[in-house]
Scaffold this motif. Structure first.
Motif, PDB file in Angstrom:
ATOM      1  N   VAL A   1       0.845  -1.211   0.000  1.00 44.93           N
ATOM      2  CA  VAL A   1       0.000   0.000   0.000  1.00 44.93           C
ATOM      3  C   VAL A   1       0.875   1.254   0.000  1.00 44.93           C
ATOM      4  O   VAL A   1       0.659   2.188  -0.784  1.00 44.93           O
ATOM      5  CB  VAL A   1      -0.943  -0.003   1.219  1.00 44.93           C
ATOM      6  N   ALA A   2       1.879   1.267   0.872  1.00 43.81           N
ATOM      7  CA  ALA A   2       2.759   2.434   0.942  1.00 43.81           C
ATOM      8  C   ALA A   2       3.545   2.618  -0.354  1.00 43.81           C
ATOM      9  O   ALA A   2       3.729   3.744  -0.834  1.00 43.81           O
ATOM     10  CB  ALA A   2       3.722   2.290   2.125  1.00 43.81           C
ATOM     11  N   ALA A   3       4.008   1.508  -0.936  1.00 41.80           N
ATOM     12  CA  ALA A   3       4.777   1.587  -2.184  1.00 41.80           C
ATOM     13  C   ALA A   3       3.930   2.140  -3.314  1.00 41.80           C
ATOM     14  O   ALA A   3       4.405   2.950  -4.128  1.00 41.80           O
ATOM     15  CB  ALA A   3       5.309   0.201  -2.550  1.00 41.80           C
ATOM     16  N   ALA A   4       2.678   1.711  -3.396  1.00 38.58           N
ATOM     17  CA  ALA A   4       1.792   2.197  -4.452  1.00 38.58           C
ATOM     18  C   ALA A   4       1.535   3.697  -4.299  1.00 38.58           C
ATOM     19  O   ALA A   4       1.538   4.452  -5.281  1.00 38.58           O
ATOM     20  CB  ALA A   4       0.473   1.422  -4.421  1.00 38.58           C
ATOM     21  N   GLU A   5       1.312   4.130  -3.055  1.00 34.56           N
ATOM     22  CA  GLU A   5       1.078   5.560  -2.808  1.00 34.56           C
ATOM     23  C   GLU A   5       2.324   6.378  -3.151  1.00 34.56           C
ATOM     24  O   GLU A   5       2.235   7.450  -3.749  1.00 34.56           O
ATOM     25  CB  GLU A   5       0.679   5.777  -1.347  1.00 34.56           C
ATOM     26  N   LEU A   6       3.482   5.864  -2.765  1.00 31.56           N
ATOM     27  CA  LEU A   6       4.724   6.583  -3.041  1.00 31.56           C
ATOM     28  C   LEU A   6       4.997   6.641  -4.539  1.00 31.56           C
ATOM     29  O   LEU A   6       5.413   7.677  -5.066  1.00 31.56           O
ATOM     30  CB  LEU A   6       5.888   5.914  -2.318  1.00 31.56           C
ATOM     31  N   ALA A   7       4.763   5.532  -5.244  1.00 32.25           N
ATOM     32  CA  ALA A   7       4.966   5.524  -6.697  1.00 32.25           C
ATOM     33  C   ALA A   7       4.050   6.538  -7.372  1.00 32.25           C
ATOM     34  O   ALA A   7       4.460   7.237  -8.307  1.00 32.25           O
ATOM     35  CB  ALA A   7       4.715   4.121  -7.249  1.00 32.25           C
ATOM     36  N   GLY A   8       2.821   6.604  -6.909  1.00 34.01           N
ATOM     37  CA  GLY A   8       1.896   7.588  -7.473  1.00 34.01           C
ATOM     38  C   GLY A   8       2.354   9.009  -7.215  1.00 34.01           C
ATOM     39  O   GLY A   8       2.275   9.872  -8.094  1.00 34.01           O
ATOM     40  N   ARG A   9       2.877   9.254  -6.015  1.00 36.13           N
ATOM     41  CA  ARG A   9       3.355  10.591  -5.675  1.00 36.13           C
ATOM     42  C   ARG A   9       4.562  10.979  -6.521  1.00 36.13           C
ATOM     43  O   ARG A   9       4.713  12.142  -6.917  1.00 36.13           O
ATOM     44  CB  ARG A   9       3.725  10.629  -4.185  1.00 36.13           C
TER      45      ARG A   9
END
Length: 298
Positions: A163-171
C-alpha cells in the motif's frame, strides 16, 4: 501540521548519505525534515551535567551546512545529548511522532551497498516508525525515485508495504515492481526430493508464487505503472541482486512482535546488509504517519 522525517546527521560520509536520501524523501513527501545530531556522553556523566553540557554546545558546522541544504524545506534541528545514538533517535522519533527515520550505512561496508551500522541496526530491531537506510556513497550518486520495488510474499506486513509503495509511486510518478520470491529448495534439500506427485512440489510452489504476485498487482491503482516478477532462489540474495535496478525497495516487518515497531525477519535483515539501493522498512502493522504523508493534499 506536516508530518516529520528525522535524519541522523553527523560529519561522516554516513551522515552525508543520510542527508542526501533524507532531502529526497522530504521533497517527495512534503514532510518537515528534522536534522538530528546526537552528541554522545560517557556513562559516568550525571544527568544534570548532561543537560547543562548540551545547553552549552555550539551548533556543529556540519549541522549548519545540512540546514542550509534544506533551507527551502524549512527544516528543524535537534541536538540530542545521550549515551546511545540509536536510543536518542528512537526517543526523538517517539516524541515527535515521526513518519520516517533516515540513516546512512556504516563506513565499513562496500561502496554502493546498504550495510547499517550500530545505530541503523538497532533502529531496525525495534524502531518506532519506518526506517530508511542509504547505501554507502549515496551522496555522490544521482538521487531519484523513478523506479520503485516492493517485496511481497502475501503476508499482512507485506500488504502494508505494498500500500505504501503504491502511494509513493503515485506521488513520484514512478514505476513500481512487485517482487515475489519463491524458494523451491526449502531447507537446502536437493531438488530430487521435490518431485513428489504430479507436477512436483517445486511447480506447485512456483504456481503459488504466481498467484500471490497476481493478487498483489490486482490491488494496485491503474494510474501507477506496474510490473510483477516471480523470482526463484534464496530470497535475500535474489532481492539484493534485483536492487541494482531500482531507486528504492520497500519491505514490511516480520509478522510477530510488538505492533508499531520495525522488526526485521531473516530475509529483510540480510537485504539491508546487501542491497544496492536505499531500503525502507515499515513498522509491524504499517505506518499511519507515512500513509498520512502519502495521502493526496486536501
Amino acid at each position: 501540521m506536516r508530518a516529520e522525517l528525522i535524519i541522523g546527521v553527523d560529519e561522516s560520509d554516513e551522515g552525508r548519505d543520510a542527508v542526501a536520501l533524507g532531502k529526497l524523501l522530504a521533497q517527495v513527501l512534503a514532510a518537515t525534515p528534522v536534522l538530528a545530531s546526537v552528541q554522545l556522553f560517557p556513562t559516568n556523566v550525571p544527568e544534570g551535567a548532561l543537560v547543562a553540557a548540551t545547553l552549552e554546545l555550539e551548533t556543529p558546522e556540519f549541522l549548519l551546512a545540512a540546514e542550509q541544504r534544506f533551507a527551502s524545506l524549512r527544516p528543524e534541528t535537534e541536538l540530542i545529548a545521550t549515551q546511545s545514538a540509536a536510543a536518542g533517535l528512537h526517543e526523538l522519533a517517539e516524541l515527535r511522532g515521526a513518519a520516517i527515520v533516515v540513516v546512512g550505512s556504516t563506513h565499513r561496508g562496500p561502496i554502493s551497498r546498504v550495510l547499517p551500522g550500530g545505530t541503523g541496526a538497532r533502529l531496525l530491531s525495534g524502531g518506532p516508525c519506518a526506517v530508511a537506510v542509504a547505501p554507502r556513497g549515496y551522496a555522490a550518486t544521482e538521487q531519484r525515485l523513478a523506479r520503485l520495488a516492493v517485496a511481497f510474499d502475501g503476508s499482512e506486513q507485506a500488504g502494508a508495504a505494498l500500500v505504501a509503495a503504491a502511494e509513493l509511486a503515485g506521488r513520484c510518478h514512478a514505476s513500481l515492481a512487485v517482487l515475489t520470491v519463491v524458494e523451491t529448495r526449502p531447507g537446502g534439500y536437493p531438488p530430487t526430493s521435490l518431485s513428489a506427485s504430479s507436477g512436483g512440489l517445486a511447480d506447485r510452489i512456483r504456481e503459488a508464487g504466481s498467484r500471490t504476485n497476481e493478487a498483489a498487482l490486482a490491488q494496485l491503482p491503474p494510474t501507477v505503472e506496474t510490473e510483477g516478477r516471480v523470482l526463484e532462489g534464496d530470497a535475500a540474495g535474489i532481492l539484493a541482486e534485483a536492487s541494482e535496478e531500482f531507486d528504492l525497495i520497500l519491505v514490511g516487518s516480520r509478522g510477530y512482535g510488538p505492533l508499531r515497531h520495525v522488526l526485521l525477519g531473516g530475509t529483510t535483515r540480510t537485504l539491508f546488509d546487501t542491497a544496492s539501493c536505499p531500503v525502507l522498512a515499515l513498522p509491524r502493522g504499517g505506518s499511519e504517519e507515512l500513509l498520512e504523508l502519502l495521502a493526496p493534499p486536501r
